[in-house]
Design a protein around this motif. Structure first.
Motif, PDB file in Angstrom:
ATOM      1  N   ILE A 152      12.767 -10.327 -48.354  1.00 56.68           N
ATOM      2  CA  ILE A 152      13.178  -9.415 -49.372  1.00 56.68           C
ATOM      3  C   ILE A 152      14.631  -9.057 -49.749  1.00 56.68           C
ATOM      4  CG2 ILE A 152      12.943  -6.880 -49.962  1.00 56.68           C
ATOM      5  CD1 ILE A 152       9.906  -6.829 -48.243  1.00 56.68           C
ATOM      6  N   GLN A 153      15.380  -9.086 -48.910  1.00 57.48           N
ATOM      7  CA  GLN A 153      16.691  -8.991 -48.895  1.00 57.48           C
ATOM      8  C   GLN A 153      17.520 -10.329 -49.560  1.00 57.48           C
ATOM      9  OE1 GLN A 153      17.585  -7.699 -44.846  1.00 57.48           O
ATOM     10  NE2 GLN A 153      17.832  -5.416 -45.327  1.00 57.48           N
ATOM     11  N   ARG A 154      17.052 -11.298 -48.989  1.00 53.97           N
ATOM     12  CA  ARG A 154      17.557 -12.499 -49.762  1.00 53.97           C
ATOM     13  C   ARG A 154      16.955 -12.783 -51.244  1.00 53.97           C
ATOM     14  NH1 ARG A 154      15.260 -16.450 -46.664  1.00 53.97           N
ATOM     15  NH2 ARG A 154      13.892 -17.405 -48.499  1.00 53.97           N
ATOM     16  N   VAL A 155      15.948 -12.305 -51.538  1.00 49.08           N
ATOM     17  CA  VAL A 155      15.271 -12.217 -52.725  1.00 49.08           C
ATOM     18  C   VAL A 155      16.279 -11.362 -53.846  1.00 49.08           C
ATOM     19  CG1 VAL A 155      13.514 -11.876 -54.519  1.00 49.08           C
ATOM     20  CG2 VAL A 155      12.778 -13.071 -52.515  1.00 49.08           C
ATOM     21  N   ASP A 156      16.296 -10.358 -53.338  1.00 57.87           N
ATOM     22  CA  ASP A 156      17.157  -9.273 -54.069  1.00 57.87           C
ATOM     23  C   ASP A 156      18.622  -9.717 -54.355  1.00 57.87           C
ATOM     24  OD1 ASP A 156      15.122  -7.359 -54.725  1.00 57.87           O
ATOM     25  OD2 ASP A 156      15.436  -6.084 -53.075  1.00 57.87           O
ATOM     26  N   LYS A 157      19.032 -10.137 -53.257  1.00 60.44           N
ATOM     27  CA  LYS A 157      20.564 -10.881 -53.135  1.00 60.44           C
ATOM     28  C   LYS A 157      20.525 -11.921 -54.517  1.00 60.44           C
ATOM     29  CE  LYS A 157      24.221 -12.224 -50.277  1.00 60.44           C
ATOM     30  NZ  LYS A 157      24.315 -13.661 -50.310  1.00 60.44           N
ATOM     31  N   ASN A 158      19.552 -12.701 -54.349  1.00 58.21           N
ATOM     32  CA  ASN A 158      19.723 -13.696 -55.597  1.00 58.21           C
ATOM     33  C   ASN A 158      19.530 -13.071 -56.828  1.00 58.21           C
ATOM     34  OD1 ASN A 158      19.847 -15.737 -53.547  1.00 58.21           O
ATOM     35  ND2 ASN A 158      17.527 -16.346 -53.643  1.00 58.21           N
ATOM     36  N   ARG A 159      18.622 -12.115 -57.083  1.00 54.31           N
ATOM     37  CA  ARG A 159      18.481 -11.440 -58.329  1.00 54.31           C
ATOM     38  C   ARG A 159      19.663 -10.788 -58.751  1.00 54.31           C
ATOM     39  NH1 ARG A 159      12.685  -8.322 -58.171  1.00 54.31           N
ATOM     40  NH2 ARG A 159      11.484 -10.475 -57.942  1.00 54.31           N
ATOM     41  N   ALA A 160      20.351 -10.181 -57.574  1.00 55.95           N
ATOM     42  CA  ALA A 160      21.743  -9.598 -57.746  1.00 55.95           C
ATOM     43  C   ALA A 160      22.870 -10.443 -58.447  1.00 55.95           C
ATOM     44  CB  ALA A 160      22.203  -9.019 -56.817  1.00 55.95           C
ATOM     45  N   GLU A 161      22.836 -11.651 -57.793  1.00 55.20           N
ATOM     46  CA  GLU A 161      24.025 -12.685 -58.016  1.00 55.20           C
ATOM     47  C   GLU A 161      23.527 -13.238 -59.417  1.00 55.20           C
ATOM     48  OE1 GLU A 161      25.466 -14.033 -53.733  1.00 55.20           O
ATOM     49  OE2 GLU A 161      23.813 -15.059 -54.874  1.00 55.20           O
TER      50      GLU A 161
END
Lengths: 199, 199
Positions: A152-161
């Protein structure tokens, strides 16, 4: 009523469900993956491939929103990502011109800023997002809580970037949205119905 | 409907007006300065003085939310601030038990967390806050735009420090609220009316 509603959302927060229900309640068009399909048709890339590119962070680290042209040389993936972004930008604008709609993700709040959209951001605490992922069959038993959390954190990090790269703005930062909705402990159906009345 | 509604707000964002209108629309009690008056009565300090203490950041830099007791010795202002905070905490809880209400500011979202309040945070861009301050007669012609901007930022900084000191949480951080409302370019009366229907 504002014609265009954009929904940014943390992974697992129920933002997509909220967007879909909102569009239903308002009787307007709804877009998320459909956009990708459309892009895939135009660029003749497979849907899966495009999805992967759009969901993952861009490879280069300089922002394109500053408007300078740059040479990516033979570095095909970067060029491809940027092509897809611009395709997406065009399609979003065409859609927004055609009819009122709800658009989930895809930097639509930024791309369609000239349409003065109503910009929603949906978020919740990590536990809620994990429960939601499990209930939607993401992970099932094969994935541990620890790994699901990381995912979940990785997906959100990717979205943020991705968002930051193409818009130059911070993803999820309050001032970029008109309304930020915490779905922790709430009923998304109810929120959508209230929002529809409001909009 | 949730019985208790708390409103955190940036200075000049119209959060207080929103809270008051919301309470009116819901037909419930409304508190902000009234709480201070009540505290003033109990501690027999002048209202002006208490106001000043509550609006400004605490003097000491260790958080009291960790629940340890500490000795402030003869350092009267610190002890006085803490006394006022605890008085305030008691009064807020008494009020919350008595009847449904809207409470603006005063860390009420944190203090009343056991009451499961509906927590709103109101914000807007700096230009909107400056316009609002001017329209409310804050500053008038005597203060330059530059100084008004500084003043707004200082008040918000104090609020953030006060909130963080007593709650251990970040003021204005989305996850601490159920709904974050951007009042830039919106009509507060309309928002209050919609929210009342929702709540």
């Amino acid at each position: 009523m504002k014609k265009i509603i954009t929904v940014g959302r943390e992974f697992g927060s129920g933002g997509r469900e909220l967007g879909r229900r909102l569009a239903e309640a308002l009787g307007v068009a709804y877009y998320d993956k459909e956009i990708i399909v459309e892009i895939a048709k135009r660029t003749e890339l497979s849907e899966q491939y495009v999805n992967n590119i759009v969901e993952n962070k861009p490879l280069v680290s300089y922002p394109i929103h500053v408007g300078v042209s740059f040479n990516t040389g033979n570095f095909a993936p970067v060029q491809q990502k940027n092509n897809i972004y611009y395709e997406q930008e065009q399609i979003l604008k065409e859609m927004a011109e055609k009819a009122p709609c709800v658009i989930v993700g895809r930097c639509a709040d930024h791309i369609l800023r000239e349409f003065d959209p109503f910009r929603i951001f949906v978020y919740s605490d990590l536990e809620t997002k994990m429960r939601r992922c499990r209930s939607k069959g993401i992970g099932e038993e094969e994935i541990s809580d620890k790994d699901l959390k990381k995912y979940i954190q990785r997906v959100d990090k990717n979205r943020a970037e991705y968002y930051e790269f193409y818009t130059g703005k911070k993803w999820g930062e309050k001032l970029n949205y008109d309304l930020c909705i915490n779905t922790t402990g709430t009923d998304i159906k109810m929120i959508a119905s209230v929002l529809a009345k409001m909009l």
